[in-house]
Design a protein around this motif. Structure first.
Motif: not given
Length: 316
Positions: A10, A34, A69, A94, A98
């Motif tokens: 990410m 991501v 998210l 986050l 997640v």
């Protein structure tokens, strides 16, 4: 026995690309990337992919670009990919749904020696604060921002006249190596971590704003110089420039201290041939690169070729 990894990476900016490429070039299974949604950019406002997305597409890796998210669809996509490790570099905060999902955890690369300089702009603020040392840290993400268990750290000196842009490049490469080493440790398992120290007054790295990027000429020379190099090349330290009866907002990108001993009010400007000197609280600073409104960033000696500086000119 080694852990069998399935990694979600990410990140968004070019700072994260070096870490992603380090994992891919060393054969680690990044099963999904991501990143931020494509955003309008340039004069034509055409949609532009993030540097991380461009890197992922070059390597043929699937890309997810959630707006939210916490979106159940996005969370379900990660679950369906059977991701068991998440690597985060220069991405958004986050949610727990997640970061708590993978079996081997979620770790973040932060460009400071935590617990100092938690926050959005750690490289900038280390330079602005006049620090002589900084580094990179990997840590497991938890519910608070940049507070998790530290996995690895690496230190590096900050050179006296180094800009944030120059330090950024070095930390990007250091960070990529540290991410790779961290993944190797997790693969080998188990990972030993340490708790971050509790500091009474930790140094902070807040988001850069119009207010905290303005120069204050009533501060010492070194402080002004550090702020200029700490905000170079982006977003640039700014100040008001009064000259020829007008006041304009200008950006200053490069400077150096000077030993001129003339007395004058803070912000006063003195032109010496092709040099521009500015008075601070305790001395003088030579301005080396500046950007006038509607113009590009230029060496001051070139700006002075076409700009008449009045005796009453000053920085405000």
């Amino acid at each position: 026995m080694k852990n069998t990894l399935r990694i979600a990476f990410m990140g968004t900016p070019d700072f994260a690309v070096a870490s992603l490429e380090a994992l891919l070039e060393n054969g680690y299974p990044v099963v999904v990337v991501v990143t931020a949604p494509d955003r309008p950019a340039g004069r034509g406002r055409t949609l532009k992919a993030s540097p991380v997305k461009e890197c992922a597409e070059k390597y043929g890796i699937p890309v997810l670009q959630p707006e939210r998210l916490k979106d159940p669809e996005f969370v379900g996509q990660l679950e369906a990919l059977d991701v068991n490790l998440q690597v985060v570099v220069a991405f958004r905060m986050l949610p727990e749904v997640v970061w708590a999902q993978p079996a081997f955890g979620t770790f973040n690369l932060h460009a400071s020696l935590l617990p100092d300089f938690r926050g959005a702009a750690p490289i900038h603020w280390a330079v602005v604060n006049g620090e002589t040392e900084t580094g990179v840290t990997t840590f497991f993400i938890d519910a608070e921002i940049d507070t998790g268990q530290i996995i690895l750290q690496e230190k590096t000196p900050i050179r006296p006249d180094e800009t944030t842009g120059e330090l950024y490049e070095r930390l990007m490469q250091m960070g990529a190596r540290l991410v790779l080493e961290t993944v190797r440790m997790i693969e080998a398992g188990p990972v030993k971590t340490r708790t971050q120290k509790h500091l009474q007054t930790p140094k902070k790295a807040p988001k850069l704003t119009n207010e905290n990027t303005q120069l204050d000429w009533d501060t010492p020379t070194q402080k002004v110089h550090d702020k200029i190099r700490g905000l170079c090349p982006f977003p640039g330290a700014w100040t008001h420039f009064e000259n020829n009866g007008t006041v304009e907002r200008v950006k200053i990108f490069r400077s150096t201290t000077d030993d001129l001993n003339d007395e004058a009010p803070s912000g006063s400007i003195v032109k010496r041939e092709n040099r521009l000197l500015a008075r601070t609280a305790d001395g003088w600073l030579e301005v080396l690169e500046m950007q006038l409104p509607g113009k590009r960033r230029m060496p001051v000696k070139d700006i002075l070729n076409g700009l008449e500086i009045q005796k009453s000119a000053r920085f405000l």
